[in-house]
Design a protein around this motif. Structure first.
Motif, PDB file in Angstrom:
ATOM      1  N   LEU A 199       0.897  -1.220   0.140  1.00  0.00           N
ATOM      2  CA  LEU A 199       0.160   0.174   0.000  1.00  0.00           C
ATOM      3  C   LEU A 199       0.813   1.186  -0.166  1.00  0.00           C
ATOM      4  CD1 LEU A 199      -2.829  -0.844   2.666  1.00  0.00           C
ATOM      5  CD2 LEU A 199      -2.901  -1.205   0.158  1.00  0.00           C
ATOM      6  N   TYR A 200       0.872   2.093  -1.188  1.00  0.00           N
ATOM      7  CA  TYR A 200       1.485   3.313  -1.132  1.00  0.00           C
ATOM      8  C   TYR A 200       0.500   4.328  -0.921  1.00  0.00           C
ATOM      9  CZ  TYR A 200       5.425   0.817  -3.600  1.00  0.00           C
ATOM     10  OH  TYR A 200       6.122   0.123  -3.968  1.00  0.00           O
ATOM     11  N   GLU A 201       0.898   5.066   0.182  1.00  0.00           N
ATOM     12  CA  GLU A 201      -0.343   6.172   0.873  1.00  0.00           C
ATOM     13  C   GLU A 201       0.734   7.389   1.093  1.00  0.00           C
ATOM     14  OE1 GLU A 201      -3.580   3.359   2.808  1.00  0.00           O
ATOM     15  OE2 GLU A 201      -1.629   3.734   3.852  1.00  0.00           O
ATOM     16  N   ASP A 202      -0.121   8.616   0.825  1.00  0.00           N
ATOM     17  CA  ASP A 202       0.333   9.734   1.455  1.00  0.00           C
ATOM     18  C   ASP A 202      -0.465  10.045   2.528  1.00  0.00           C
ATOM     19  OD1 ASP A 202       0.866  12.730   1.922  1.00  0.00           O
ATOM     20  OD2 ASP A 202       2.096  12.576   0.453  1.00  0.00           O
ATOM     21  N   PHE A 203      -0.021  10.439   3.703  1.00  0.00           N
ATOM     22  CA  PHE A 203      -0.948  10.879   4.699  1.00  0.00           C
ATOM     23  C   PHE A 203      -1.923  12.040   4.774  1.00  0.00           C
ATOM     24  CE2 PHE A 203       2.120   8.156   7.048  1.00  0.00           C
ATOM     25  CZ  PHE A 203       1.519   7.224   7.251  1.00  0.00           C
ATOM     26  N   LEU A 204      -1.528  12.790   3.729  1.00  0.00           N
ATOM     27  CA  LEU A 204      -2.220  14.001   3.464  1.00  0.00           C
ATOM     28  C   LEU A 204      -3.310  13.871   2.528  1.00  0.00           C
ATOM     29  CD1 LEU A 204      -2.724  17.130   3.927  1.00  0.00           C
ATOM     30  CD2 LEU A 204      -1.071  17.765   2.149  1.00  0.00           C
ATOM     31  N   CYS A 205      -3.449  12.515   1.553  1.00  0.00           N
ATOM     32  CA  CYS A 205      -4.121  12.262   0.557  1.00  0.00           C
ATOM     33  C   CYS A 205      -5.547  11.891   0.924  1.00  0.00           C
ATOM     34  CB  CYS A 205      -3.202  11.296  -0.506  1.00  0.00           C
ATOM     35  SG  CYS A 205      -4.141  10.062  -1.275  1.00  0.00           S
ATOM     36  N   PRO A 206      -6.660  12.682   0.340  1.00  0.00           N
ATOM     37  CA  PRO A 206      -7.810  12.343   0.643  1.00  0.00           C
ATOM     38  C   PRO A 206      -8.270  11.033   0.169  1.00  0.00           C
ATOM     39  CG  PRO A 206      -7.833  14.557  -0.027  1.00  0.00           C
ATOM     40  CD  PRO A 206      -6.460  14.024  -0.432  1.00  0.00           C
ATOM     41  N   ALA A 207      -7.970  10.769  -1.097  1.00  0.00           N
ATOM     42  CA  ALA A 207      -8.312   9.456  -1.534  1.00  0.00           C
ATOM     43  C   ALA A 207      -7.865   8.100  -0.993  1.00  0.00           C
ATOM     44  CB  ALA A 207      -7.931   9.392  -3.070  1.00  0.00           C
ATOM     45  N   CYS A 208      -6.501   8.506  -0.222  1.00  0.00           N
ATOM     46  CA  CYS A 208      -5.860   7.454   0.566  1.00  0.00           C
ATOM     47  C   CYS A 208      -6.997   7.085   1.835  1.00  0.00           C
ATOM     48  CB  CYS A 208      -4.669   7.675   0.996  1.00  0.00           C
ATOM     49  SG  CYS A 208      -3.468   8.224  -0.440  1.00  0.00           S
ATOM     50  N   LYS A 259       3.972   1.210   2.728  1.00  0.00           N
ATOM     51  CA  LYS A 259       4.760   1.769   2.111  1.00  0.00           C
ATOM     52  C   LYS A 259       4.345   3.366   2.042  1.00  0.00           C
ATOM     53  CE  LYS A 259       7.661  -1.543  -0.238  1.00  0.00           C
ATOM     54  NZ  LYS A 259       8.068  -2.365  -1.767  1.00  0.00           N
ATOM     55  N   PRO A 260       4.444   4.036   3.143  1.00  0.00           N
ATOM     56  CA  PRO A 260       3.751   5.470   2.948  1.00  0.00           C
ATOM     57  C   PRO A 260       4.970   6.329   2.164  1.00  0.00           C
ATOM     58  CG  PRO A 260       4.404   4.926   5.184  1.00  0.00           C
ATOM     59  CD  PRO A 260       4.492   3.538   4.521  1.00  0.00           C
ATOM     60  N   VAL A 261       4.522   7.385   1.525  1.00  0.00           N
ATOM     61  CA  VAL A 261       5.458   8.034   0.796  1.00  0.00           C
ATOM     62  C   VAL A 261       5.184   9.632   0.925  1.00  0.00           C
ATOM     63  CG1 VAL A 261       5.878   6.292  -1.015  1.00  0.00           C
ATOM     64  CG2 VAL A 261       3.968   7.865  -1.388  1.00  0.00           C
ATOM     65  N   ALA A 262       5.643  10.493   0.591  1.00  0.00           N
ATOM     66  CA  ALA A 262       5.552  11.997   0.800  1.00  0.00           C
ATOM     67  C   ALA A 262       5.547  12.721  -0.695  1.00  0.00           C
ATOM     68  CB  ALA A 262       6.477  12.587   1.672  1.00  0.00           C
ATOM     69  N   ILE A 263       4.305  12.738  -1.263  1.00  0.00           N
ATOM     70  CA  ILE A 263       4.401  13.248  -2.717  1.00  0.00           C
ATOM     71  C   ILE A 263       3.628  14.594  -2.668  1.00  0.00           C
ATOM     72  CG2 ILE A 263       4.651  11.168  -3.950  1.00  0.00           C
ATOM     73  CD1 ILE A 263       1.754  11.376  -4.535  1.00  0.00           C
ATOM     74  N   SER A 289       8.620   6.373  -6.937  1.00  0.00           N
ATOM     75  CA  SER A 289       8.422   6.869  -8.326  1.00  0.00           C
ATOM     76  C   SER A 289       9.364   6.011  -9.505  1.00  0.00           C
ATOM     77  CB  SER A 289       9.031   8.419  -8.326  1.00  0.00           C
ATOM     78  OG  SER A 289       9.475   8.675  -9.652  1.00  0.00           O
ATOM     79  N   LYS A 290      10.462   5.470  -9.058  1.00  0.00           N
ATOM     80  CA  LYS A 290      11.263   4.716  -9.595  1.00  0.00           C
ATOM     81  C   LYS A 290      10.755   3.337 -10.208  1.00  0.00           C
ATOM     82  CE  LYS A 290      16.109   6.635  -9.068  1.00  0.00           C
ATOM     83  NZ  LYS A 290      17.191   6.497  -8.271  1.00  0.00           N
ATOM     84  N   ALA A 291       9.992   3.007  -9.376  1.00  0.00           N
ATOM     85  CA  ALA A 291       9.137   1.617  -9.466  1.00  0.00           C
ATOM     86  C   ALA A 291       7.958   1.624 -10.601  1.00  0.00           C
ATOM     87  CB  ALA A 291       8.492   1.230  -8.273  1.00  0.00           C
ATOM     88  N   GLY A 292       7.677   2.920 -10.826  1.00  0.00           N
ATOM     89  CA  GLY A 292       6.769   3.390 -12.020  1.00  0.00           C
ATOM     90  C   GLY A 292       5.603   3.851 -11.527  1.00  0.00           C
ATOM     91  N   TYR A 293       5.533   4.300 -10.103  1.00  0.00           N
ATOM     92  CA  TYR A 293       4.087   4.621  -9.486  1.00  0.00           C
ATOM     93  C   TYR A 293       4.232   6.031  -9.508  1.00  0.00           C
ATOM     94  CZ  TYR A 293       4.407  -0.477  -8.235  1.00  0.00           C
ATOM     95  OH  TYR A 293       4.563  -1.724  -8.269  1.00  0.00           O
ATOM     96  N   ASN A 294       3.199   6.861  -9.627  1.00  0.00           N
ATOM     97  CA  ASN A 294       3.144   8.458  -9.660  1.00  0.00           C
ATOM     98  C   ASN A 294       1.952   8.846  -8.912  1.00  0.00           C
ATOM     99  OD1 ASN A 294       1.194   8.380 -12.035  1.00  0.00           O
ATOM    100  ND2 ASN A 294       2.816   7.393 -13.007  1.00  0.00           N
ATOM    101  N   ALA A 295       1.013   8.084  -8.270  1.00  0.00           N
ATOM    102  CA  ALA A 295       0.075   8.742  -7.736  1.00  0.00           C
ATOM    103  C   ALA A 295      -0.182   7.982  -6.325  1.00  0.00           C
ATOM    104  CB  ALA A 295      -1.095   8.979  -8.557  1.00  0.00           C
ATOM    105  N   THR A 296      -1.098   8.538  -5.425  1.00  0.00           N
ATOM    106  CA  THR A 296      -1.479   7.735  -4.155  1.00  0.00           C
ATOM    107  C   THR A 296      -2.969   7.831  -4.277  1.00  0.00           C
ATOM    108  OG1 THR A 296      -1.322   9.733  -2.908  1.00  0.00           O
ATOM    109  CG2 THR A 296       0.662   7.932  -2.826  1.00  0.00           C
ATOM    110  N   PRO A 297      -3.717   6.847  -3.776  1.00  0.00           N
ATOM    111  CA  PRO A 297      -3.204   5.545  -3.362  1.00  0.00           C
ATOM    112  C   PRO A 297      -2.831   4.497  -4.467  1.00  0.00           C
ATOM    113  CG  PRO A 297      -5.433   5.504  -3.185  1.00  0.00           C
ATOM    114  CD  PRO A 297      -5.000   6.822  -3.636  1.00  0.00           C
ATOM    115  N   THR A 298      -1.655   3.747  -4.483  1.00  0.00           N
ATOM    116  CA  THR A 298      -1.200   2.826  -5.322  1.00  0.00           C
ATOM    117  C   THR A 298      -1.496   1.683  -4.354  1.00  0.00           C
ATOM    118  OG1 THR A 298      -0.372   4.244  -6.672  1.00  0.00           O
ATOM    119  CG2 THR A 298       0.266   1.958  -6.664  1.00  0.00           C
ATOM    120  N   PHE A 299      -2.329   0.590  -5.106  1.00  0.00           N
ATOM    121  CA  PHE A 299      -2.095  -0.608  -4.090  1.00  0.00           C
ATOM    122  C   PHE A 299      -1.463  -1.925  -5.385  1.00  0.00           C
ATOM    123  CE2 PHE A 299      -6.077  -0.894  -1.183  1.00  0.00           C
ATOM    124  CZ  PHE A 299      -5.901   0.442  -0.944  1.00  0.00           C
TER     125      PHE A 299
END
Lengths: 250, 163
Positions: free
Chosen positions: A90-99, A124-128, A215-225
């Protein structure tokens, strides 16, 4: 040819020559100015790139010198049995409403999967979204999560939930550090150690690294499952369930 | 047509100001959120990793420089040509992302970090918008003489004629 005619012709010729000279002068100016601007752009861009390269190199050295949080599994926090067949990242940003919405929609189901041993979650939380708060809340909340994982990993799931329950709105300030400390302590972290790691931004360099790896894994938005290495098309519970069921059967 | 051409210096001024506004609104969020811009660049999967960071750093600054040149009307033609070249590059990038089936935001006006499930409407909108900007840039490059410009002050256009 009369004299008058000859004089007129001379005047015309002179005017033509003057116009020709003016055009040539303008053309020369055009070339000079164009060349000067092109050179200026190259110099400005070039020096800026050298400066940022030097900064990146310095940052990389600091990051190498600073430790990652302890207790990480595959770059994230492992929740569930390490032998479970299905891995849900689970890739999430703690500020992201969709997450926050994705957590609310999938939370119960994920809890069940973890309990019956079909799924292990790797958070795997991230800061985007630092640009979406006035005080880099994405980075600060991720640093706080890393601090909890580092000192009191079993408090992470509760802290993670508390961060989404108390999610600030985008566009304004995030939760203050004192509130992050309070939530971490309520989740079970030790106040003194967690406070120094949160206010001192101990894991800031790690937050940059973790986000870059995302980002290098090819993901660019949160949430990404991600289920067993494959990105799920959306975080809609039905779509997530279909992906997990398929992975459990395979 | 003759009447239109009488207005041409003002039309070029208008086109300059529109494109300058575009460069400022697009360049500034990219310039201030460098890590986000770098992630946007990477998401297109077009550049080798070694070039991703320099490109992500350089592009916003170039956009801001072009914005300044267009607003003051200095080196109007070269600024318009570079603007057009960047638009062609963006059009290529967006078409590529579409052709590859990538689900990304273009990040044209900064990286939003929001997920897209159906990116196609976004791609179409971005392409139409960039084609419009490309047309404005082409007009300026064709007739760079304009009112309220440093170029005219510097005497680059005697009698309002492009040499």
């Amino acid at each position: 040819m009369t004299n008058a005619r000859a004089a007129k012709s001379t005047r015309e010729k002179a005017a033509e020559l003057r116009a020709e000279a003016a055009r040539a002068e303008a053309k020369r100016k055009q070339l000079t100015i164009t060349g000067a601007i092109a050179a200026l752009i190259v110099v400005i861009l070039g020096s800026y790139l050298l400066i940022t390269k030097a900064k990146d190199d310095a940052d990389a050295r600091t990051a190498a010198a600073n430790a990652s949080p302890a207790n990480l599994t595959n770059g994230g926090y492992l929740y569930g049995s390490s032998t479970a067949k299905v891995t849900l990242e689970l890739y999430e940003d703690f500020l992201c409403p969709a997450c926050k919405n994705a957590e609310a929609a999938n939370g119960t189901q994920i809890e069940e999967w973890v309990k019956d041993g079909t799924v292990k979650v790797i958070y795997k939380p991230v800061a985007i979204l630092d640009h979406a708060s006035t005080d880099d809340y994405s980075t600060r909340s991720l640093n706080a999560a890393a601090a909890v994982i580092n000192t009191k990993p079993e408090a992470f799931v509760a802290f993670h939930k508390a961060l989404f329950d108390n999610q600030p709105a985008e566009g304004g300030p995030g939760l203050p550090d004192a509130k992050l400390v309070e939530l971490a302590v309520a989740a079970g972290a030790d106040k003194a150690t967690i406070e120094s790691a949160i206010t001192g931004k101990t894991f800031e360099n790690w937050t940059v690294k973790a986000t870059e790896e995302f980002s290098k894994a090819g993901y660019n938005a949160t949430p990404t499952f991600v289920v067993n290495g494959t990105k799920v098309a959306s975080s809609d519970p039905a779509v997530v369930k279909a992906a997990v069921d398929a992975a459990a059967k395979s | 047509m003759k009447r239109l051409m009488a207005w041409q210096p003002w039309l070029t001024t208008l086109a300059r100001l529109i494109l300058a506004a575009v460069w400022f609104t697009a360049g500034w969020p990219k310039f201030t959120d460098t890590e986000g811009t770098i992630r946007s660049v990477r998401a297109f999967q077009l550049l080798p990793e070694a070039l991703v960071r320099p490109f992500g750093y350089g592009l916003p600054l170039l956009e801001l420089i072009l914005g300044v040149l267009l607003v003051i009307g200095l080196g109007t033609r070269v600024a318009a040509i570079l603007t057009g070249a960047l638009m062609i590059m963006f059009l290529f990038g967006i078409s590529w992302a579409w052709a590859q089936g990538l689900s990304i935001n273009c990040g044209c006006f900064g990286n939003t970090g929001t997920a897209v499930t159906d990116p196609v409407p976004g791609y179409i909108k971005d392409i139409l918008r960039d084609l419009g900007f490309l047309a404005l840039a082409a007009f300026i490059a064709w007739r760079p003489f304009s009112r309220l410009s440093l170029d005219a002050r510097l005497g680059m256009f005697p009698n309002g004629v492009t040499p």
